[in-house]
Design a protein around this motif. Structure first.
Motif, PDB file in Angstrom:
ATOM      1  N   GLU A  41      33.418  34.062  31.774  1.00  0.00           N
ATOM      2  CA  GLU A  41      32.748  35.080  30.868  1.00  0.00           C
ATOM      3  C   GLU A  41      33.365  36.060  30.333  1.00  0.00           C
ATOM      4  O   GLU A  41      33.112  37.357  30.108  1.00  0.00           O
ATOM      5  CB  GLU A  41      31.089  35.241  31.424  1.00  0.00           C
ATOM      6  N   GLY A  42      34.796  36.037  30.991  1.00  0.00           N
ATOM      7  CA  GLY A  42      35.315  37.801  30.973  1.00  0.00           C
ATOM      8  C   GLY A  42      35.576  38.893  31.748  1.00  0.00           C
ATOM      9  O   GLY A  42      36.250  40.161  31.445  1.00  0.00           O
ATOM     10  N   TRP A  43      34.351  38.279  32.838  1.00  0.00           N
ATOM     11  CA  TRP A  43      34.569  39.540  33.858  1.00  0.00           C
ATOM     12  C   TRP A  43      35.956  40.092  34.494  1.00  0.00           C
ATOM     13  O   TRP A  43      36.714  41.427  35.104  1.00  0.00           O
ATOM     14  CB  TRP A  43      33.866  39.046  34.791  1.00  0.00           C
TER      15      TRP A  43
ATOM     16  N   THR B 207      44.230  39.180  44.956  1.00  0.00           N
ATOM     17  CA  THR B 207      44.885  38.767  43.328  1.00  0.00           C
ATOM     18  C   THR B 207      45.147  40.389  42.706  1.00  0.00           C
ATOM     19  O   THR B 207      46.794  40.710  41.795  1.00  0.00           O
ATOM     20  CB  THR B 207      44.073  38.078  42.923  1.00  0.00           C
ATOM     21  N   VAL B 208      44.477  41.243  42.525  1.00  0.00           N
ATOM     22  CA  VAL B 208      44.360  41.859  41.701  1.00  0.00           C
ATOM     23  C   VAL B 208      45.505  43.079  42.264  1.00  0.00           C
ATOM     24  O   VAL B 208      47.016  43.440  41.262  1.00  0.00           O
ATOM     25  CB  VAL B 208      43.541  43.286  41.955  1.00  0.00           C
TER      26      VAL B 208
ATOM     27  N   LEU C 102      50.356  35.290  34.927  1.00  0.00           N
ATOM     28  CA  LEU C 102      49.152  36.100  34.366  1.00  0.00           C
ATOM     29  C   LEU C 102      48.300  35.849  33.931  1.00  0.00           C
ATOM     30  O   LEU C 102      46.730  35.637  33.982  1.00  0.00           O
ATOM     31  CB  LEU C 102      49.412  37.505  33.772  1.00  0.00           C
ATOM     32  N   PRO C 103      47.656  34.361  32.698  1.00  0.00           N
ATOM     33  CA  PRO C 103      46.667  34.069  32.075  1.00  0.00           C
ATOM     34  C   PRO C 103      46.015  33.269  33.242  1.00  0.00           C
ATOM     35  O   PRO C 103      45.010  33.717  32.788  1.00  0.00           O
ATOM     36  CB  PRO C 103      47.415  32.876  31.314  1.00  0.00           C
ATOM     37  N   ARG C 104      46.592  32.183  33.565  1.00  0.00           N
ATOM     38  CA  ARG C 104      45.536  31.681  34.670  1.00  0.00           C
ATOM     39  C   ARG C 104      45.444  32.997  35.983  1.00  0.00           C
ATOM     40  O   ARG C 104      44.089  32.447  36.230  1.00  0.00           O
ATOM     41  CB  ARG C 104      46.677  30.662  34.970  1.00  0.00           C
ATOM     42  N   VAL C 105      45.654  33.811  35.747  1.00  0.00           N
ATOM     43  CA  VAL C 105      44.961  35.287  37.269  1.00  0.00           C
ATOM     44  C   VAL C 105      43.222  35.637  35.941  1.00  0.00           C
ATOM     45  O   VAL C 105      42.480  35.643  36.648  1.00  0.00           O
ATOM     46  CB  VAL C 105      45.747  36.308  37.216  1.00  0.00           C
ATOM     47  N   ARG C 106      43.466  36.703  34.666  1.00  0.00           N
ATOM     48  CA  ARG C 106      42.651  36.547  33.962  1.00  0.00           C
ATOM     49  C   ARG C 106      42.031  34.919  33.734  1.00  0.00           C
ATOM     50  O   ARG C 106      40.704  35.354  33.970  1.00  0.00           O
ATOM     51  CB  ARG C 106      42.882  36.549  33.075  1.00  0.00           C
ATOM     52  N   SER C 107      41.622  34.485  34.099  1.00  0.00           N
ATOM     53  CA  SER C 107      40.852  32.727  33.980  1.00  0.00           C
ATOM     54  C   SER C 107      40.547  32.578  35.444  1.00  0.00           C
ATOM     55  O   SER C 107      38.845  32.003  35.072  1.00  0.00           O
ATOM     56  CB  SER C 107      40.820  31.348  33.447  1.00  0.00           C
ATOM     57  N   GLY C 108      40.791  32.732  35.970  1.00  0.00           N
ATOM     58  CA  GLY C 108      40.103  32.575  38.079  1.00  0.00           C
ATOM     59  C   GLY C 108      40.906  31.576  38.259  1.00  0.00           C
ATOM     60  O   GLY C 108      40.889  31.115  39.283  1.00  0.00           O
ATOM     61  N   ALA C 109      41.768  30.860  37.736  1.00  0.00           N
ATOM     62  CA  ALA C 109      42.481  29.131  37.977  1.00  0.00           C
ATOM     63  C   ALA C 109      43.544  29.938  38.984  1.00  0.00           C
ATOM     64  O   ALA C 109      43.840  28.558  39.701  1.00  0.00           O
ATOM     65  CB  ALA C 109      43.220  28.456  36.606  1.00  0.00           C
ATOM     66  N   VAL C 110      44.183  30.377  38.841  1.00  0.00           N
ATOM     67  CA  VAL C 110      45.191  31.179  39.900  1.00  0.00           C
ATOM     68  C   VAL C 110      45.106  32.092  40.745  1.00  0.00           C
ATOM     69  O   VAL C 110      44.293  33.624  40.197  1.00  0.00           O
ATOM     70  CB  VAL C 110      46.297  31.824  38.966  1.00  0.00           C
ATOM     71  N   ARG C 111      44.945  32.210  41.648  1.00  0.00           N
ATOM     72  CA  ARG C 111      44.389  33.975  42.570  1.00  0.00           C
ATOM     73  C   ARG C 111      45.754  34.157  44.087  1.00  0.00           C
ATOM     74  O   ARG C 111      46.684  32.488  44.578  1.00  0.00           O
ATOM     75  CB  ARG C 111      43.382  33.155  44.354  1.00  0.00           C
ATOM     76  N   LEU C 112      46.277  35.616  44.319  1.00  0.00           N
ATOM     77  CA  LEU C 112      47.159  35.923  45.267  1.00  0.00           C
ATOM     78  C   LEU C 112      46.593  36.213  46.257  1.00  0.00           C
ATOM     79  O   LEU C 112      45.639  37.207  46.562  1.00  0.00           O
ATOM     80  CB  LEU C 112      48.244  36.778  43.640  1.00  0.00           C
ATOM     81  N   CYS C 113      47.594  35.925  47.240  1.00  0.00           N
ATOM     82  CA  CYS C 113      47.357  36.453  48.634  1.00  0.00           C
ATOM     83  C   CYS C 113      48.915  37.441  48.950  1.00  0.00           C
ATOM     84  O   CYS C 113      49.481  36.958  48.433  1.00  0.00           O
ATOM     85  CB  CYS C 113      46.991  35.181  49.680  1.00  0.00           C
TER      86      CYS C 113
ATOM     87  N   GLU D   1      38.206  43.600  34.448  1.00  0.00           N
ATOM     88  CA  GLU D   1      38.688  44.223  35.778  1.00  0.00           C
ATOM     89  C   GLU D   1      40.395  44.246  35.047  1.00  0.00           C
ATOM     90  O   GLU D   1      40.171  45.388  35.673  1.00  0.00           O
ATOM     91  CB  GLU D   1      38.478  43.696  36.497  1.00  0.00           C
ATOM     92  N   LEU D   2      41.052  43.953  35.061  1.00  0.00           N
ATOM     93  CA  LEU D   2      42.610  43.767  34.775  1.00  0.00           C
ATOM     94  C   LEU D   2      42.889  45.199  33.860  1.00  0.00           C
ATOM     95  O   LEU D   2      44.064  45.785  33.945  1.00  0.00           O
ATOM     96  CB  LEU D   2      42.944  42.966  34.766  1.00  0.00           C
ATOM     97  N   ASP D   3      42.039  45.285  32.608  1.00  0.00           N
ATOM     98  CA  ASP D   3      42.524  45.909  31.349  1.00  0.00           C
ATOM     99  C   ASP D   3      41.365  47.201  31.653  1.00  0.00           C
ATOM    100  O   ASP D   3      40.333  47.089  32.257  1.00  0.00           O
ATOM    101  CB  ASP D   3      41.659  44.874  30.536  1.00  0.00           C
ATOM    102  N   THR D   4      42.660  48.470  30.815  1.00  0.00           N
ATOM    103  CA  THR D   4      41.402  49.634  31.178  1.00  0.00           C
ATOM    104  C   THR D   4      40.246  49.641  29.698  1.00  0.00           C
ATOM    105  O   THR D   4      40.298  48.192  29.150  1.00  0.00           O
ATOM    106  CB  THR D   4      42.484  50.405  30.696  1.00  0.00           C
TER     107      THR D   4
END
Length: 395
Positions: free
Chosen positions: A53-55, A93-94, A113-124, A59-62
């Motif tokens: 839903e784009g949340w 992730t951010v 990065l595109p998959r971070v925005r979709s939620g499919a990829v998370r980073l630790c 968060e990542l964009d200004t």
């Protein structure tokens, strides 16, 4: 900021209503129960719904890039805390995504990065080592170049969220003979690479973190971030963000300190204890009628309010220390039933004081121990000398 006392514009009021509708739909009692049971601080269903839903992208964009405005971002932060969104993994992730954007190759940015925005990829975060303490620059995890690849061996402790993430932001030693800040190289390592083993660890407050072993892990050079042996520069911004060493914005719309989430939960617990202390028992008396109770409760609240008002890196120290100081007093005031945890029948305050009592030691080591931060304040703010830990010379 309490937006219940602020008259929002029609656009921002509509934004708040959309946020509340989304969160109330997806962050259910079952989500919160499951989060307490797993200790993950992450829920994949909620996270993917936010991506769809784009949340997450917002968060990542200004605001200028189509994301949230400053006011909307503040509303978003407060509303997700209100419903207790499991959030830690998105927080890491951010932090890492910004470094990938700045230091990653075009190929790596496109992969991640595109998959971070979709939620499919998370980073630790892969920083601390089992015997390394808080000085992550002494990393012993080795990365050795082999043509256009690297071979990694070592272990990392407290890699929170690794079992729910696809990549780890890994600090490695690539020049053992060099000075420690000139020996480091950063990688974004895919966690499904052969040779990686993730083992869960439960902390005293019920959260799950991980120890991660790297045995002959082979990755392509495209996963390197920044230049070889220049990892400390890559690490500086995310480390400062995690430490809370950031400048305050002029509009006052950001958190006072990085530990404000933990501080808010502490405040909720103190509010519940106060309400119980003010309640009349069968004999008509209140706990507050005892002068010692009133004094200790007032002292705890004063300490808490001072901590919540303390900014920047100082705030993370003040809040963590306040949690350690006041949680035993709250439990003692509430009596034996205060030792029962959240959800237990008969818990004095639904386990609030008991939880912050167990959580306080962990809050005092997040991103580095309180002693490390006190040394940073002493050296870099007060201008004092570096601590000297060597034993005194024999006379």
């Amino acid at each position: 900021m309490d937006f219940s006392r602020v008259e929002l514009s029609a656009e921002d009021a509509d934004f708040r209503d959309r946020v509340r509708k989304f969160l109330d739909t997806h962050v259910t009692d079952d989500v919160r129960r499951r989060d307490r049971e797993t200790g993950d601080n992450f829920d994949e269903g909620v996270h993917l719904a936010m991506g769809a839903e784009g949340w997450l992208a917002a968060e990542l964009d200004t605001g200028a890039d189509g994301g949230m405005t400053r006011v909307q971002r503040r509303i978003w932060d407060l509303e997700r805390r209100r419903v207790h969104v499991p959030w830690v993994t998105w927080g890491t992730t951010v932090i890492v995504a910004k470094s990938v954007e700045q230091f990653g190759s075009p190929e790596l940015r496109e992969e991640v990065l595109p998959r971070v925005r979709s939620g499919a990829v998370r980073l630790c975060l892969g920083y601390t080592e089992p015997d390394g303490g808080s000085d992550i620059a002494t990393s012993k995890t080795r990365a050795v170049r082999d043509g256009n690849q690297w071979i990694i061996n070592g272990a990392k402790m407290f890699t929170t969220g690794a079992h729910n993430c696809q990549y780890v932001f890994l600090i490695t030693n690539t020049a053992p003979e060099a000075r420690k800040h000139k020996s480091l190289t950063m990688f974004l390592v895919p966690l499904d690479t052969p040779g990686i083993e993730i083992q869960g660890i439960r902390t005293v407050d019920g959260d799950r973190t991980n120890i991660v072993y790297y045995t002959d892990v082979r990755i392509d050079d495209k996963y390197r971030l920044g230049e070889v042996n220049d990892g400390w520069r890559v690490l500086m911004e995310p480390l400062s963000t995690e430490h809370g060493i950031v400048d305050m914005a002029a509009d006052g719309l950001q958190d006072v300190s990085i530990m404000i989430h933990q501080g808010t939960i502490m405040a909720t617990s103190a509010d519940r204890a106060t309400a119980i202390a003010a309640r009349r028992g069968p004999d008509g008396r209140r706990l507050l009628d005892d002068g010692s109770v009133a004094y200790r409760l007032g002292r705890s609240i004063a300490r808490m309010e001072a901590a919540l008002s303390t900014p920047n890196m100082f705030g993370r120290v003040a809040i963590a220390q306040a949690m350690r100081d006041i949680s035993p007093d709250l439990m003692d005031i509430l009596g034996p039933a205060s030792v029962l945890p959240i959800g237990a029948e008969g818990a004095a305050d639904d386990g609030g004081a008991e939880y912050i009592y167990r959580w306080a030691p962990l809050c005092g080591i997040y991103g580095g121990t309180l002693e490390v931060f006190r040394n940073l304040i002493a050296q870099h703010v007060l201008g004092l000398g570096r601590p000297h830990y060597a034993p005194p010379k024999a006379v």
